[in-house]
Design an enzyme around this catalytic site. Structure first.
Site, PDB file in Angstrom:
ATOM      1  N   TRP A 124      19.115 -32.697  67.582  1.00  0.00           N
ATOM      2  CA  TRP A 124      18.277 -33.342  66.551  1.00  0.00           C
ATOM      3  C   TRP A 124      17.112 -34.083  67.185  1.00  0.00           C
ATOM      4  CZ3 TRP A 124      18.924 -30.806  62.479  1.00  0.00           C
ATOM      5  CH2 TRP A 124      20.197 -30.419  62.036  1.00  0.00           C
ATOM      6  N   ASP A 138      16.825 -42.298  64.452  1.00  0.00           N
ATOM      7  CA  ASP A 138      17.514 -41.440  63.485  1.00  0.00           C
ATOM      8  C   ASP A 138      18.991 -41.847  63.506  1.00  0.00           C
ATOM      9  OD1 ASP A 138      18.877 -39.416  62.153  1.00  0.00           O
ATOM     10  OD2 ASP A 138      18.007 -37.764  63.313  1.00  0.00           O
ATOM     11  N   LYS A 186      25.620 -37.403  55.595  1.00  0.00           N
ATOM     12  CA  LYS A 186      26.632 -37.559  56.629  1.00  0.00           C
ATOM     13  C   LYS A 186      27.595 -38.688  56.256  1.00  0.00           C
ATOM     14  CE  LYS A 186      24.436 -34.392  58.744  1.00  0.00           C
ATOM     15  NZ  LYS A 186      23.397 -34.427  59.748  1.00  0.00           N
TER      16      LYS A 186
HETATM   17  C1  LIG Z   1      22.223 -33.646  60.067  1.00  0.00           C
HETATM   18  C2  LIG Z   1      21.251 -34.361  60.917  1.00  0.00           C
HETATM   19  C3  LIG Z   1      19.869 -34.133  60.813  1.00  0.00           C
HETATM   20  C4  LIG Z   1      19.280 -33.098  59.886  1.00  0.00           C
HETATM   21  O1  LIG Z   1      19.432 -33.477  58.572  1.00  0.00           O
HETATM   22  P1  LIG Z   1      18.809 -32.653  57.376  1.00  0.00           P
HETATM   23  O2  LIG Z   1      18.932 -33.616  56.238  1.00  0.00           O
HETATM   24  O3  LIG Z   1      19.594 -31.420  57.224  1.00  0.00           O
HETATM   25  O4  LIG Z   1      17.377 -32.370  57.694  1.00  0.00           O
HETATM   26  C5  LIG Z   1      19.033 -34.873  61.610  1.00  0.00           C
HETATM   27  N1  LIG Z   1      19.504 -35.794  62.469  1.00  0.00           N
HETATM   28  C6  LIG Z   1      20.825 -36.029  62.600  1.00  0.00           C
HETATM   29  C7  LIG Z   1      21.299 -37.061  63.561  1.00  0.00           C
HETATM   30  C8  LIG Z   1      21.734 -35.330  61.824  1.00  0.00           C
HETATM   31  O5  LIG Z   1      23.046 -35.562  61.965  1.00  0.00           O
END
Ligand SMILES: *Cc1c(COP(=O)(O)O)cnc(C)c1O
Length: 360
Positions: A101, A171, A195
């Site tokens: 990511w 993030d 998540k």
């Molecule tokens: C799942 C995830 C993403 C991507 O998320 P989307 O909403 O599918 O774009 C980005 N960063 C992390 C840390 C993730 O776990």
């Protein structure tokens, strides 16, 4: 058919209480004669839902008034572009690459300016967090970027990098509200909610107000300017209204559970059950350096691909779902987010013990 223990990395398990409440309110939300899905986002009823959600999130994380909270769309992945488009004033940013990511965010930023990879753990398949106490931060960097919990590899920053005064962008998709965090240490904290907080379709951005300006890269679409959404309090256009409503319920659930300190304690207890077993098992082994282990995502392997596949198949039959590791790494991964009960983790460990006995 009852509910299974769902170890999916995302979309992921939600508190049953929240799902039941949403079911109860499905046809008629608190006497207004319609579902939240059917109501105008400009209605008084909905305004109350989104304002309450924001207030509860602010109270959970003690978000100061000089930070904006925005409920946006496009997933966490859209932030990979929005962040450089809005924050790259000098067209320079530093990225710490600790997984897929972060790597995607780093690659996306290269479209907009000079993105520097100042640290990485790719040399050992992202199984650790590099030392970030004295990195070569670029003097003209607009920000330093991290992915705080690496969903795929199961590592977590236990100490934030020393950004030498630069704005930290994080993030937190897969560790959002799993434990307390000091928002004031960041310029931007964001995460997709699927998540740990709600249904897919909402991304929450918490951003220092002074970073939100009209001074963005030329050509930035109106919808991708933070200012558009901040000025309109996330109601510039139709927001992901139902998703935000569920997030609001999860915030209330976390409050009821005792807030983020209690969440942390609960998550540490659950993770310990699984990690303790991995440390003593003669068949399974964790893939991450101990100090950097995530409380949320726990990857493990047997060392034998066929046995891994057998494990995934048999665990599913036993009501333990979505234990297959990410397609890029293989093996297994148990995501044990806030809503995963302790009994779920215990059931997993019991199953692993049994599997180990049968496959020695
Ligand atoms: C799942 C995830 C993403 C991507 O998320 P989307 O909403 O599918 O774009 C980005 N960063 C992390 C840390 C993730 O776990």
């Amino acid at each position: 058919m009852g509910r299974v223990y769902n170890f999916s990395a995302g979309p992921a398990v939600l508190p049953e209480e929240v799902l039941r409440e949403a079911a109860d309110e499905m046809m008629d939300y608190r006497g207004c004669g319609m579902s939240v899905m059917e109501m105008s986002h400009r209605s008084k009823v909905y305004d109350d839902i989104i304002k309450t959600a924001e207030a509860d999130l602010r109270s959970l994380l003690s978000i100061p008034d000089d930070y904006e909270v925005m409920f946006l769309q496009g997933g966490a992945s859209q932030q990979f572009a929005m962040i450089p488009m809005n924050l790259m004033k000098n067209k320079v940013a530093d990225y710490i690459v600790t997984g897929q990511w972060a790597k995607k965010a780093y690659q996306e930023a290269q479209i907009y300016g000079k993105a520097n990879k100042i640290a990485s753990s790719e040399d050992k398949t992202f199984s650790y967090i590099p030392d970030c106490s004295d990195l070569p931060i670029s003097p003209d960097a607009d920000y330093v970027y991290i992915c705080e919990n690496n969903t795929i590899y199961g590592t977590k920053f236990k100490t934030l990098p020393n950004t030498k005064g630069k704005t930290l962008v994080s993030d937190v998709s897969s560790c959002f509200l799993s434990e307390p965090m000091d928002v004031t240490k960041y310029g931007v904290v964001y995460g997709g909610v699927q998540k740990n907080i709600g249904p897919a379709g909402v991304v929450i951005v918490i951003m220092k107000k002074e970073l939100i300006t009209e001074d963005v890269l030329p050509g930035t679409p109106t919808m991708l300017k933070y200012k558009t959404h901040a000025d309109a309090q996330s109601l510039y256009n139709t927001p992901p209204a139902y998703g935000i409503y569920i997030c609001g319920k999860v915030f209330k659930w976390i409050q009821k559970m005792g807030g983020l300190e209690a969440m942390k304690k609960h998550n540490e207890e659950k993770a310990k059950i699984l990690y303790d077993f991995l440390d003593e098992s003669s068949l399974f082994k964790g893939t991450v350096v101990k100090e950097d282990r995530s409380l949320m995502n726990v990857p493990f392997v047997t060392g034998n691909e066929e046995l891994d596949a057998k494990f995934v198949k048999e665990s599913k039959a036993a009501g333990l779902e979505n234990l297959k590791g990410h397609r890029s790494v293989g093996g297994m991964r148990a995501s044990i987010y806030n809503a995963m009960p302790t009994e779920g983790v215990k059931a997993l460990v019991e199953f692993m013990k049994k599997f180990e006995m049968e496959n020695k």
